[in-house]
Design an enzyme around this catalytic site. Sequence first.
Site, mmCIF file in Angstrom:
data_model
loop_
_atom_site.group_PDB
_atom_site.id
_atom_site.type_symbol
_atom_site.label_atom_id
_atom_site.label_comp_id
_atom_site.label_asym_id
_atom_site.label_seq_id
_atom_site.Cartn_x
_atom_site.Cartn_y
_atom_site.Cartn_z
ATOM 1 N N HIS A 1 -7.968 -5.430 0.290
ATOM 2 C CA HIS A 1 -6.754 -4.640 0.540
ATOM 3 C C HIS A 1 -5.877 -5.383 1.541
ATOM 4 O O HIS A 1 -5.686 -4.965 2.677
ATOM 5 C CB HIS A 1 -7.118 -3.244 1.038
ATOM 6 C CG HIS A 1 -5.965 -2.274 0.980
ATOM 7 N ND1 HIS A 1 -5.337 -1.943 -0.196
ATOM 8 C CD2 HIS A 1 -5.319 -1.583 1.954
ATOM 9 C CE1 HIS A 1 -4.357 -1.080 0.053
ATOM 10 N NE2 HIS A 1 -4.325 -0.854 1.357
ATOM 11 N N ASP B 1 -9.995 -5.105 -4.151
ATOM 12 C CA ASP B 1 -9.474 -4.062 -3.248
ATOM 13 C C ASP B 1 -10.394 -2.837 -3.282
ATOM 14 O O ASP B 1 -10.512 -2.177 -4.313
ATOM 15 C CB ASP B 1 -8.054 -3.680 -3.698
ATOM 16 C CG ASP B 1 -7.328 -2.804 -2.678
ATOM 17 O OD1 ASP B 1 -8.002 -2.105 -1.895
ATOM 18 O OD2 ASP B 1 -6.086 -2.809 -2.685
ATOM 19 N N SER C 1 0.833 -1.204 0.000
ATOM 20 C CA SER C 1 0.000 0.000 0.000
ATOM 21 C C SER C 1 0.876 1.265 0.000
ATOM 22 O O SER C 1 1.693 1.435 -0.895
ATOM 23 C CB SER C 1 -0.977 -0.052 1.184
ATOM 24 O OG SER C 1 -1.983 0.914 1.056
#
Length: 231
Positions: free
Chosen positions: A210, A176, A122
Amino acid sequence: MCGNNMSVPLLTDAVTVPAGERETGAVIFLHGLGDTGHGWAEALSAIRLPHLKYICPHAPRIPVSLNMKMVMPAWFDLMGLSPDAPEDEAGIKKAAESIKTIIEHEVKNGIPANRIVLGGFSQGGALSMYTALTCQHKLAGVIGLSCWLPLHKTFPQAASGVNKEISVLQCHGEADPMIPVRFGNLTSEKLKSVLSPSKVQFKSYPGVMHNTNQEEMMAVKDFLEKVLPRV
């Protein structure tokens, strides 16, 4: 290994998984927003290669605009998660310099730059991508999980050129909700316009949100075996 970690603030409390045998390479892996290096040190330990050292630093705690200025671990400020959101250019560049000091430290302590892989998840993946593209050291590879390329409009001009042939592994969950897989695809296309397209791998995973899964971590292990083989 000798060397004074005190001169590199991010290394003083980083989680380090030492090599199980003679250390011939290093992986510097950066966590996501609001996280720490502990979880990723554990995840990487599960797929560790015995000749590699894994360094998982913790981001400093700063106010994050996206989260109503709450103070949390973050590599730089985030104003939004869309490709057109305003960006913390000064913060991104400062964070990249702090990661470059870790690379310098490893090089001074005997690990050649071309035996170092940068990676992250991320926001950490975003920073690892930006750092690798602007680094003056020729690195072995870069791993970006569920991430994007910060300051993407400044490339290819902002690229140092040293890592034009760098191997890239990008992985992204197709479900995600935070950083949609479309942004990952756009990042991959951008990277192919800056780097050698044949060196850029993009893998997406159906049903993954995610986060990461076992299949993705095995892809990371395979990539590390390829770019940092035992010597």
